[in-house]
Design a protein around this motif. Structure first.
Motif, short mmCIF file in Angstrom:
data_model
loop_
_atom_site.label_atom_id
_atom_site.label_comp_id
_atom_site.label_asym_id
_atom_site.label_seq_id
_atom_site.Cartn_x
_atom_site.Cartn_y
_atom_site.Cartn_z
N ASP A 75 -39.10 20.94 -75.86
CA ASP A 75 -39.87 19.58 -75.83
C ASP A 75 -40.39 19.81 -74.34
O ASP A 75 -40.63 18.47 -73.58
CB ASP A 75 -38.63 18.49 -75.81
CG ASP A 75 -38.31 18.55 -77.30
OD1 ASP A 75 -38.83 18.68 -78.47
OD2 ASP A 75 -36.90 18.29 -77.41
N SER A 76 -40.97 20.76 -74.07
CA SER A 76 -41.75 20.89 -72.73
C SER A 76 -40.63 20.68 -71.57
O SER A 76 -41.20 19.96 -70.60
CB SER A 76 -42.98 20.14 -72.81
OG SER A 76 -43.97 20.70 -73.60
N THR A 123 -45.29 17.10 -75.71
CA THR A 123 -43.92 17.61 -75.78
C THR A 123 -43.85 19.01 -76.55
O THR A 123 -42.74 19.55 -76.49
CB THR A 123 -43.10 16.70 -76.50
OG1 THR A 123 -43.50 16.23 -77.76
CG2 THR A 123 -42.84 15.29 -75.42
N SER A 124 -44.79 19.41 -77.43
CA SER A 124 -44.76 20.52 -78.22
C SER A 124 -45.47 21.63 -77.57
O SER A 124 -45.54 22.94 -78.02
CB SER A 124 -45.35 20.15 -79.56
OG SER A 124 -44.65 19.19 -80.14
N THR A 173 -39.89 16.55 -67.93
CA THR A 173 -40.96 17.33 -68.75
C THR A 173 -42.03 17.49 -68.14
O THR A 173 -42.71 16.75 -67.13
CB THR A 173 -41.38 15.85 -69.94
OG1 THR A 173 -39.99 15.28 -70.45
CG2 THR A 173 -42.53 16.37 -70.90
N GLU A 222 -39.94 12.31 -70.28
CA GLU A 222 -41.03 12.22 -71.36
C GLU A 222 -41.82 10.92 -71.12
O GLU A 222 -42.88 11.08 -71.21
CB GLU A 222 -40.32 12.47 -72.69
CG GLU A 222 -41.52 12.49 -73.68
CD GLU A 222 -41.01 12.13 -75.09
OE1 GLU A 222 -41.54 11.74 -75.94
OE2 GLU A 222 -39.93 12.90 -75.10
#
Length: 363
Positions: free
Chosen positions: A129-130, A123-124, A260, A106
């Motif tokens: 959290d992707s 992340t949403s 991510t 991330e």
């Protein structure tokens, strides 16, 4: 007179013939245009990713292109870029035009967001959290484990040469560092003692490559060092490509690595690829894609598919790819980035200029 009439009739016939040919050609063009319309358009998409995902996305892109053609009628041509995750993030932030990024953590995606290219809340945007797949950190040693390396404390012995990439350029290297930190913390060491242990570990590093794949090359192909601190998928690929030459050692504790994914909003808007970019990342969560991720030794996020690949043995030493395909050691104790206060705090504490890594590596 008859000759004149015949000439006129001949000219008329030729004219009709030419007109008929013209109509035929027009009809053919209409058919071709219709066929082209039915075939859809071609969309170019660029995915900037990190080093060890080369094989994964080679397989996934083929799957996705087929899916998109069947579902939406358009042809997608995906271009891949690979390198150290931190370096890749900086490249995108500085102008490398990616429609999507699929980076090692991330924090690297945040670098792109901080450059104004990704909207807040990335992340949403996708599940978990992707993070459509996860991994962890293990050791790769040579066959027979000649240095008898079992856990993180063995990496600070004087007789052990370590291969790991540079946390300044590699996301995987950050996970390596944090997994080691967590181990020494679990041994009851104070922060000062942990810093000493980490310093000793990096003093044993033979080559500090810029990315995880480069580190694998240094260990596997160039035969440098006694142990490679590796992404789990990289270690299994080495077992697959060099049967009988290497072994995986699963340490007592490690870290849950969460790569991510994100749409690079500003670039996707410019390229008018927002919809296909979102579908590209969403489809990573499909059952078909999750199977491909597991086959490439990434831990799938779908629980049912994850369970298909859990090993019943859970041995701390893995010498070959299991014949039944069940490779996931589900018993290893894993911390996660929340233990370190999230990526913003972890980066500031350990990897920013003048932070802990600089203090132990530059001395």
């Amino acid at each position: 007179m008859k000759k004149r009439i015949l000439s006129i009739l001949l000219i008329a016939a030729i004219g009709a013939s030419i007109l008929g040919c013209g109509n035929s050609k027009s009809s053919t063009n209409d058919i071709s245009a219709k066929a082209e319309g039915e075939g859809g358009k071609t969309i170019e998409l660029t995915n900037v990713s990190y080093d060890p995902t080369r094989e994964l996305y080679a397989a996934y892109n083929e799957l996705f292109e087929k899916h998109y053609k069947e579902e939406f009628g358009d042809t997608v041509e995906v271009t891949q870029s690979h390198g150290g995750s931190g370096k890749q993030a900086l490249e995108v932030a500085n102008g490398l035009e990616a429609d999507v990024v699929t980076l090692a953590l991330e924090g690297d995606v945040q670098v792109v967001a901080d450059a104004g290219l990704i909207d807040d809340g990335f992340t949403s945007e996708f599940d978990l959290d992707s993070s459509p797949y996860t991994s962890t950190i293990v050791f790769l040693v040579r066959s027979g484990n000649p240095k008898n390396i079992k856990d993180w404390n063995d990496l600070i012995r004087d007789d052990v040469g370590v291969i790991t990439p540079n946390p300044k350029t590699s996301g995987g290297a950050m996970w390596n560092y944090l997994a080691a930190w967590y181990y020494f913390e679990q041994q009851g060491q104070s922060e000062s003692d942990i810093l000493d242990s980490i310093k000793k570990l990096y003093s044993n590093v033979v080559v500090l490559d810029s990315g995880a794949r480069g580190a694998t090359t240094s260990f596997v192909e160039n035969k440098q060092g006694d142990v490679l601190i590796a992404w789990e998928n990289e270690a299994f690929l080495s077992l697959k490509e060099y049967p009988g030459e290497y072994e995986i050692v699963v340490p007592s504790v490690s870290i849950l690595c969460q790569p991510t994914v994100a749409v690079v909003d500003e670039v996707a808007k410019k390229h008018e690829t927002q919809d296909v970019a979102k579908e590209y990342l969403s489809y990573l969560y499909s059952d078909e894609a999750q199977e491909i991720e597991a086959e490439n030794f990434y831990r799938p996020s779908t629980k049912e598919i994850y369970n298909e690949y859990v090993s019943s043995e859970n041995s701390d030493t893995i010498t070959k790819i299991p014949e039944d395909g069940k490779w996931i050691n589900d018993k290893i104790t894993l911390t996660d980035i929340n233990h370190f206060g999230g990526w913003k705090k972890a980066r500031a504490t350990h990897f920013a200029d003048g932070a802990n890594f600089d203090s132990i590596y530059e001395e």
